[in-house]
Design an enzyme around this catalytic site. Structure first.
Site, mmCIF file in Angstrom:
data_model
loop_
_atom_site.group_PDB
_atom_site.id
_atom_site.type_symbol
_atom_site.label_atom_id
_atom_site.label_comp_id
_atom_site.label_asym_id
_atom_site.label_seq_id
_atom_site.Cartn_x
_atom_site.Cartn_y
_atom_site.Cartn_z
ATOM 1 N N GLU A 190 -43.050 57.334 4.819
ATOM 2 C CA GLU A 190 -41.783 57.484 5.548
ATOM 3 C C GLU A 190 -42.068 57.795 7.018
ATOM 4 O O GLU A 190 -42.835 58.707 7.317
ATOM 5 C CB GLU A 190 -40.944 58.600 4.906
ATOM 6 N N ASP A 205 -46.004 55.122 9.750
ATOM 7 C CA ASP A 205 -45.453 53.768 9.733
ATOM 8 C C ASP A 205 -46.139 53.040 8.576
ATOM 9 O O ASP A 205 -47.376 53.001 8.508
ATOM 10 C CB ASP A 205 -45.777 53.095 11.074
ATOM 11 N N ASP A 257 -38.943 48.880 1.473
ATOM 12 C CA ASP A 257 -37.515 49.019 1.812
ATOM 13 C C ASP A 257 -37.428 49.936 3.019
ATOM 14 O O ASP A 257 -36.939 51.053 2.935
ATOM 15 C CB ASP A 257 -36.742 49.604 0.616
ATOM 16 N N PRO A 281 -35.593 41.423 7.402
ATOM 17 C CA PRO A 281 -36.103 40.840 8.647
ATOM 18 C C PRO A 281 -35.017 40.290 9.567
ATOM 19 O O PRO A 281 -35.227 40.200 10.774
ATOM 20 C CB PRO A 281 -37.027 39.719 8.155
HETATM 21 C C1 LIG Z 1 -33.102 51.842 3.452
HETATM 22 S S1 LIG Z 1 -33.976 53.347 3.585
HETATM 23 C C2 LIG Z 1 -34.909 53.365 2.099
HETATM 24 C C3 LIG Z 1 -34.080 53.614 0.910
HETATM 25 C C4 LIG Z 1 -34.872 53.964 -0.316
HETATM 26 N N1 LIG Z 1 -35.336 52.750 -0.980
HETATM 27 C C5 LIG Z 1 -34.037 54.791 -1.298
HETATM 28 O O1 LIG Z 1 -34.008 54.455 -2.478
HETATM 29 O O2 LIG Z 1 -33.423 55.761 -0.881
HETATM 30 C C6 LIG Z 1 -35.219 52.940 4.762
HETATM 31 C C7 LIG Z 1 -36.181 54.083 5.045
HETATM 32 O O3 LIG Z 1 -37.357 53.578 5.673
HETATM 33 C C8 LIG Z 1 -37.720 54.406 6.743
HETATM 34 N N2 LIG Z 1 -38.525 53.586 7.680
HETATM 35 C C9 LIG Z 1 -38.071 52.743 8.643
HETATM 36 N N3 LIG Z 1 -39.102 52.105 9.196
HETATM 37 C C10 LIG Z 1 -40.237 52.548 8.591
HETATM 38 C C11 LIG Z 1 -41.618 52.236 8.726
HETATM 39 N N4 LIG Z 1 -42.044 51.320 9.602
HETATM 40 N N5 LIG Z 1 -42.500 52.888 7.941
HETATM 41 C C12 LIG Z 1 -42.070 53.815 7.032
HETATM 42 N N6 LIG Z 1 -40.767 54.141 6.858
HETATM 43 C C13 LIG Z 1 -39.860 53.499 7.615
HETATM 44 C C14 LIG Z 1 -36.396 54.900 7.270
HETATM 45 O O4 LIG Z 1 -36.542 56.087 8.038
HETATM 46 C C15 LIG Z 1 -35.614 55.133 5.977
HETATM 47 O O5 LIG Z 1 -35.863 56.393 5.453
#
Ligand SMILES: C[S@@+](CC[C@H](N)C(=O)[O-])C[C@H]1O[C@@H](n2cnc3c(N)ncnc32)[C@H](O)[C@@H]1O
Length: 226
Positions: A95, A127, A146, A151
């Site tokens: 995360e 990341d 996710d 994209p």
């Molecule tokens: C749509 S949410 C995920 C939902 C998750 N599948 C759930 O069941 O609750 C997307 C998450 O990815 C995180 N995020 C965004 N870009 C990221 C990255 N490059 N690496 C890791 N986490 C990332 C966001 O902060 C957010 O918490």
């Protein structure tokens, strides 16, 4: 009236992360939570079918999903579904927003502490593209991504490369033979399908009905096998 109340707010190098609650229609039920990044709706706790199906679609096609990586903790529904499978021995959730990890851990998200207490779970603040690039070969049986709205609907522009061939090659390298990657997307992405095919040789796109969220159409899961 259904007026959201801000529960928590943080600012990171990527922008503003906000957690809001909304009263449930049924007053005997707990309020729902909604996650927004830079003002854009990311997810809520009302409709989590596609977050859970992301895990189920992968778990049902792999015999021994012992080691799993989930990119994006969010509100933890994909992670919880993975951990509900007793075959899973280790789950790494990557995360990028430390505040979100903190809110899950300190009970700001009420179901968070129980989820994070599972001894099979490790939450890594990073990341996911970097985590995958640094992961050893064949270290996972499943990789579930996710991290964004897909994209073609990016919340964070920095995530664009994750859906292209070089990063997907890292995903393939980190998967054990027979392993599976599933990528969540708000809309079907022919470019992602092409990129997955170029790296994995084949790819499948599955529609997931998306009731609620005030939208028409499906969410999409893009799958590929190593
Ligand atoms: C749509 S949410 C995920 C939902 C998750 N599948 C759930 O069941 O609750 C997307 C998450 O990815 C995180 N995020 C965004 N870009 C990221 C990255 N490059 N690496 C890791 N986490 C990332 C966001 O902060 C957010 O918490």
């Amino acid at each position: 009236m259904d007026i959201p109340v801000e529960v928590a707010r943080a600012v990171s190098p990527r922008g503003e992360v906000v957690l809001q609650s909304r009263p449930a229609a049924d007053p005997t039920r707990a309020p729902s939570l909604e996650l927004r990044v830079n003002g854009v709706f990311v997810m809520d706790t009302v409709e989590t079918t596609s977050e859970r199906l992301l895990a189920q679609a992968a778990l049902e096609v792999v015999d021994t999903p012992g080691r799993v990586l989930v990119g994006g903790l969010g509100l933890g529904f994909t992670a919880r579904e993975v951990l509900a499978d007793p075959r899973v021995e280790r789950l790494d959730v990557v995360e990028i927003e430390p505040a979100l990890v903190a809110w899950m851990g300190d009970g700001t998200v009420p179901h968070g502490p129980a989820l994070l207490a599972d001894p099979r779970l490790a939450v890594v603040e990073a990341d996911v593209a970097v985590a995958l690039a640094e992961a050893p070969d064949a270290s996972y049986d499943l990789v579930l991504l996710d991290v964004d709205n897909g994209p073609d609907n990016l919340v964070l522009d920095i995530n664009a490369p994750l859906y292209a061939a070089p990063a997907l090659s890292d995903v393939r390298r980190t998967l054990a033979p027979g392993g599976v990657v599933v990528v969540w997307s708000a809309t079907r992405s022919p470019a992602l399908e092409d990129a997955l095919r170029s790296v994995f040789g084949d790819a499948e796109a599955r529609a997931v009905a998306a009731p609620g969220h005030g939208r028409v159409g499906d969410y999409w899961l893009h799958l590929a096998h190593r």
